[in-house]
Design an enzyme around this catalytic site. Structure first.
Site, mmCIF file in Angstrom:
data_model
loop_
_atom_site.group_PDB
_atom_site.id
_atom_site.type_symbol
_atom_site.label_atom_id
_atom_site.label_comp_id
_atom_site.label_asym_id
_atom_site.label_seq_id
_atom_site.Cartn_x
_atom_site.Cartn_y
_atom_site.Cartn_z
ATOM 1 N N GLU A 81 -0.975 11.996 -36.666
ATOM 2 C CA GLU A 81 -0.056 10.965 -36.185
ATOM 3 C C GLU A 81 1.338 11.497 -35.897
ATOM 4 O O GLU A 81 2.325 10.753 -35.973
ATOM 5 C CB GLU A 81 0.042 9.798 -37.195
ATOM 6 C CG GLU A 81 -1.119 8.844 -37.055
ATOM 7 C CD GLU A 81 -0.936 7.590 -37.894
ATOM 8 O OE1 GLU A 81 -0.169 6.717 -37.471
ATOM 9 O OE2 GLU A 81 -1.578 7.501 -38.958
ATOM 10 N N THR B 35 -0.233 11.751 -27.853
ATOM 11 C CA THR B 35 0.612 11.015 -26.911
ATOM 12 C C THR B 35 1.221 11.974 -25.915
ATOM 13 O O THR B 35 1.272 11.696 -24.718
ATOM 14 C CB THR B 35 1.701 10.238 -27.665
ATOM 15 O OG1 THR B 35 1.109 9.540 -28.744
ATOM 16 C CG2 THR B 35 2.415 9.283 -26.753
ATOM 17 N N ARG C 167 -4.289 4.104 -30.201
ATOM 18 C CA ARG C 167 -4.394 5.126 -31.235
ATOM 19 C C ARG C 167 -5.848 5.431 -31.569
ATOM 20 O O ARG C 167 -6.596 4.567 -32.034
ATOM 21 C CB ARG C 167 -3.665 4.622 -32.474
ATOM 22 C CG ARG C 167 -3.999 5.360 -33.705
ATOM 23 C CD ARG C 167 -2.815 5.996 -34.391
ATOM 24 N NE ARG C 167 -3.369 6.961 -35.335
ATOM 25 C CZ ARG C 167 -3.569 8.245 -35.048
ATOM 26 N NH1 ARG C 167 -3.202 8.712 -33.893
ATOM 27 N NH2 ARG C 167 -4.116 9.042 -35.933
ATOM 28 N N ASP D 284 -5.308 19.918 -27.288
ATOM 29 C CA ASP D 284 -4.900 18.977 -28.318
ATOM 30 C C ASP D 284 -5.965 18.989 -29.411
ATOM 31 O O ASP D 284 -7.152 18.921 -29.129
ATOM 32 C CB ASP D 284 -4.765 17.575 -27.707
ATOM 33 C CG ASP D 284 -4.360 16.535 -28.721
ATOM 34 O OD1 ASP D 284 -4.596 15.342 -28.473
ATOM 35 O OD2 ASP D 284 -3.819 16.897 -29.792
ATOM 36 N N GLN E 37 -5.605 15.711 -38.741
ATOM 37 C CA GLN E 37 -5.913 15.519 -40.157
ATOM 38 C C GLN E 37 -6.487 16.790 -40.745
ATOM 39 O O GLN E 37 -7.025 17.638 -40.064
ATOM 40 C CB GLN E 37 -6.916 14.377 -40.325
ATOM 41 C CG GLN E 37 -6.255 13.024 -40.474
ATOM 42 C CD GLN E 37 -5.839 12.434 -39.133
ATOM 43 O OE1 GLN E 37 -6.480 12.704 -38.151
ATOM 44 N NE2 GLN E 37 -4.776 11.668 -39.126
#
Lengths: 452, 384
Positions: B49, B54, B191, B219, B223
């Site tokens: 996050e 994005t 998301r 990308d 996590q």
């Protein structure tokens, strides 16, 4: 002697004046070419005599030209004449000067040494007009050029207000050129609000291309207090630090010099320079062997930074001490003094002392520099040696003595250097001698090849 | 194909053809390898996050053809999922607070809303979500407006409420339309936890149209369990774009609620910097989510995060925000130099302030990144 002597005419016997290597009174060719003679240009200086005189004086002063036709020069004062008068011998002088000559009791013509048979002095109107015309021409050309420059600067600043992308970069490049060539442009840029305009171009999204040109201009301008404060904003300083790390050598030097200028401002917060990136970038500049012109500005800024105590430990933490020590043998005297000042300042910190001690070449380099370059260099080197030896006497003083310290110190004590230095030298000598017996120590004090 | 047919021919002919083909294949491999060398690999790294995906989407929008209608529509289910999951988190959260908190009455819903809440909570726990329709949207809207839910949302960081919550809740009517096609902005907010690796190839279009540089952007999942997948990507990377969400200094991880997110980012950055494969790689640090940071920093002091415990506020308002930002930036710089061996100090290392959702910011930032990388190439080629 007539005013314009064609160069081919020889055989005229006049002491000093004509026929000498300086050449002719007035070369007809250049006179016509320049338009002073009948060219019609530069006229209009026909006015009241008084008015002309004032203008002439002002023009001569403002122009301050190094090369003035010899015929315009008064033989007494060697200055251009503002009120030429001719004696009966035909020689022309500045009125006030020849009158002074007469007042001193001389009634001769200064250049021909002839006694004057006639004490009249005739104003030389023709020469006067020539002088006025010549200076007026030069003056109006200068004014025109400077107006041109002013106009160009204003144009460029206007362009900068609107231009983007490549056009902006071009305008900045041209402005940089103009400012570099014409000193008058600097004032114009400042007067027309150029400083604020260019500063406003520096922000978080400024490209390197734009930023490097902007800084190149700013660094040559007179910046007032408000402008400097404006430039101290974190984003702008950050941009300068970026360019100091990534730019060409010229850009790096410009950023370095500009930051140093900003640091002079009393509002300057040491937080701004308390940056790893800045210090690492500076060290890189200082160590650049390919571009040695960056070393002096880099060290100069580092020195200014050292005046801020809080930042000194940061300097030590990036490993600057051994890097500077290794650099010492290669430095020019002016850089050497700066580098030693910095090391001396850093040696006041415990971590600085440790770093100096840990670097193998500290002591030998310092010893070598004693009594070698200048008194201040010697002073700093001695101070550094003192700090290091005090920290670890046994270890360091033996290294120092092996490097020839003792002999150097003796030299210093016996030399004509200042008493404080001598005092320090003898204290250090005493400290070093503690680890040796007398005989051995004395042998160490002999001049060895390291000192020669 | 030719090899199959060769059975029917003379041996000699077959040989010649095989050789010719093999040569052709060799040549093509060689060409492509050469072309590959000119493609600059960019790796998006960062904790979960932090905004990597994005940025990825933004680059796609800016330098590729963006999202076509099919791709846009593919996000509908993602957005629906976001909405159901979020409202469930909020509803369950309100129940928890109502049960445990001292001021429990704040978190008690009205009886009608309780019914809605139970229904939505059930939907949110399913594996397959129904398409958002008018009725459901209205109910969710009602629940969202309940003061108990708003109170719960105010404590959202304790519950792992995603950043897109407010945006979607305010747009429920539009999102529930039968013919809804997500806008680019909707897609940017949507998301999904990235698993595995996604890549795009693009060429930044400058003023002079084609700049000639070709980039391949990767990308990866942020996590912890995803990190072992990154390793094989590390070879030959031109630059790492490391995303750090600076608003997260008071939040804990999704995968480990005991761990502060900023501390996690700090450790991750440290780890990445020390990787041997990144010896010569340029590092672009994106301090992201500045927009959220701006609003938070004046209310929540930085020193709640252990890494920033020595922070001293100096002023207020905009100046203070700038000051806080500079402080964080310096902390990261300090970390960079501490984690970088002396022989690597010449790596390019730049810090950028970003708000990944703002396309203009991302475009301008990327222009600067591109400029830096191009200059670096010229420098290495000895042309600068």
């Amino acid at each position: 002697m007539p005013m314009f002597q064609p160069s081919k005419r020889d055989g005229v016997v006049v002491a000093g004046f004509d026929g000498s290597g300086d050449g002719q009174v007035l070369d007809l060719d250049t006179a016509v070419k320049d338009g002073v003679l009948g060219g019609g240009v530069g006229g209009g200086v026909i006015g009241a005599a008084v008015g002309e005189k004032l203008d002439l004086k002002k023009m001569i002063e403002e122009l301050d030209l190094p090369e003035i036709p010899s015929v315009f020069i008064c033989p007494i004062s060697l200055e251009p004449m503002q009120d030429p008068v001719t004696l009966c011998t035909g020689q022309t002088y500045e009125r006030s000067n020849i009158l002074k000559w007469f007042n001193l009791g001389h009634y001769t013509c200064p250049t021909t040494m002839q006694e004057l048979w006639d004490d009249s002095i005739t104003p030389n109107r023709t020469l006067y007009h020539l002088i006025c015309t010549w200076f007026s021409q030069k003056y109006s050309r200068m004014k025109k050029k400077s107006e041109d420059v002013q106009e160009r600067v204003c144009e460029l600043l206007q362009t900068l207000k609107k231009a983007k992308g490549q056009a902006r970069i071009q305008a900045l490049k041209e402005l940089k050129q103009v400012v570099a060539v014409h000193a008058t442009a600097i004032k114009t840029v400042v007067d027309e609000g150029g400083v604020a305009l260019i500063s406003s171009l520096l922000g978080p999204f400024t490209s390197h291309a734009v930023g490097s040109e902007a800084i190149a201009i700013l660094v040559n301008l007179e910046l007032d207090s408000e402008s400097k404060t404006n430039l101290m904003q974190p984003t702008k300083i950050s941009l300068m630090v970026d360019m100091l790390n990534e730019g060409s050598v010229e850009t790096k030097i410009n950023c370095t010099r500009l930051i140093e200028k900003l640091m002079e401002e009393k509002e300057f917060r040491s937080e701004s320079i308390s940056s790893h990136r800045l210090l690492v970038g500076l060290m890189r500049l200082v160590k650049d062997k390919k571009h040695s012109n960056g070393i002096l500005p880099g060290l100069s800024l580092l020195r200014s930074i050292c005046l801020h105590k809080q930042v000194m430990s940061l300097i030590v933490s990036i490993g600057a001490v051994p890097q500077l020590v290794e650099l010492l043998p290669t430095l020019e005297p002016d850089c050497l003094e700066l580098a030693l000042f910095i090391l001396d300042a850093l040696s006041s910190l415990p971590e600085g002392k440790e770093a100096l001690k840990d670097c193998g070449n500290s002591i030998p380099n310092m010893v070598r520099l004693l009594m070698r370059v200048s008194e201040s260099c010697t002073q700093y080197a001695l101070s550094i040696l003192w700090s290091v030896c005090k920290l670890a006497p046994e270890e360091c003083s033996s290294v120092a003595v092996e490097a020839g310290l003792a002999a150097k110190l003796l030299l210093m004590i016996q030399s004509g250097c200042n008493p404080v230095l001598k005092q320090k030298s003898s204290e250090l000598l005493k400290l070093c001698s503690l680890n040796y017996t007398d005989t051995i120590f004395i042998s160490k004090c002999k001049l060895t090849r390291t000192i020669q | 194909m030719g090899l199959l047919c060769s059975k029917n021919r003379h041996y000699a002919e077959a040989d010649i053809e095989e050789n010719a083909q093999a040569a052709e294949i060799e040549r093509r491999i060689e060409q492509e390898t050469k072309a590959e060398k000119h493609i600059q690999k960019l790796l998006l790294l960062g904790a979960g996050e932090s905004g990597k995906s994005t940025i990825f989407k933004q680059i796609k929008l800016l330098f590729q053809t963006g999202f076509d209608e099919a791709e846009l529509k593919s996000y509908v289910s993602v957005i629906d999922a976001n909405i159901y999951q979020t409202i469930k988190i909020l509803y369950d959260g309100s129940k928890e607070f109502a049960h445990n908190d001292v001021n429990s009455s704040k978190y008690v819903l009205s009886s009608e809303n309780k019914v809605i809440g139970e229904k939505l909570s059930e939907i949110g726990s399913r594996l397959d979500y129904p398409r958002l329709n008018r009725e459901l949207a209205e109910e969710i809207g009602e629940l969202w407006k309940d003061s108990a839910i708003q109170e719960t949302y105010a404590r959202g960081i304790e519950l792992q409420v995603p950043d897109c919550t407010h945006y979607f809740m305010e747009n429920l009517q539009r999102l529930s339309d039968a013919n809804y096609v997500p806008t680019k902005e909707d897609v940017l907010y949507a998301r999904v936890r990235t698993t595995g690796v996604v890549e795009i190839q693009f060429s930044p279009v400058g003023e002079n149209k084609k700049s000639g540089e070709v980039y391949r952007l990767f990308d990866v999942g942020g996590q912890r369990n995803e990190r072992r997948k990154w390793i094989h990507l590390f070879e030959g990377v031109t630059a790492v774009i490391f995303c750090a969400a600076i608003n997260e200094y008071d939040q804990t991880l999704f995968e480990d609620e005991q761990k502060n997110r900023m501390m996690e980012t700090k450790e991750l950055f440290d780890w990445v910097l020390k990787q041997p494969c990144f010896e010569k790689t340029s590092f672009m640090l994106f301090l992201n989510k500045f927009d959220i940071f701006e609003k938070k920093v004046l209310k929540v002091p930085l020193n709640v995060c252990e890494w920033f415990k020595d922070y001293q506020p100096v002023s207020a308002g905009k100046q203070e925000i700038e000051h806080a930002f500079e402080f964080i930036k310096k902390k990261f710089e300090e970390l960079y130099f501490q984690s970088t061996a002396p022989d690597r100090v010449d790596r390019v290392f730049k810090v950028y302030r970003t708000t990944a959702l703002d396309q203009k910011v991302v475009k301008k930032t990327f222009k600067l990144v591109d400029e830096t990388l191009r200059r670096r190439n010229l420098l290495e080629a000895g042309l600068l």
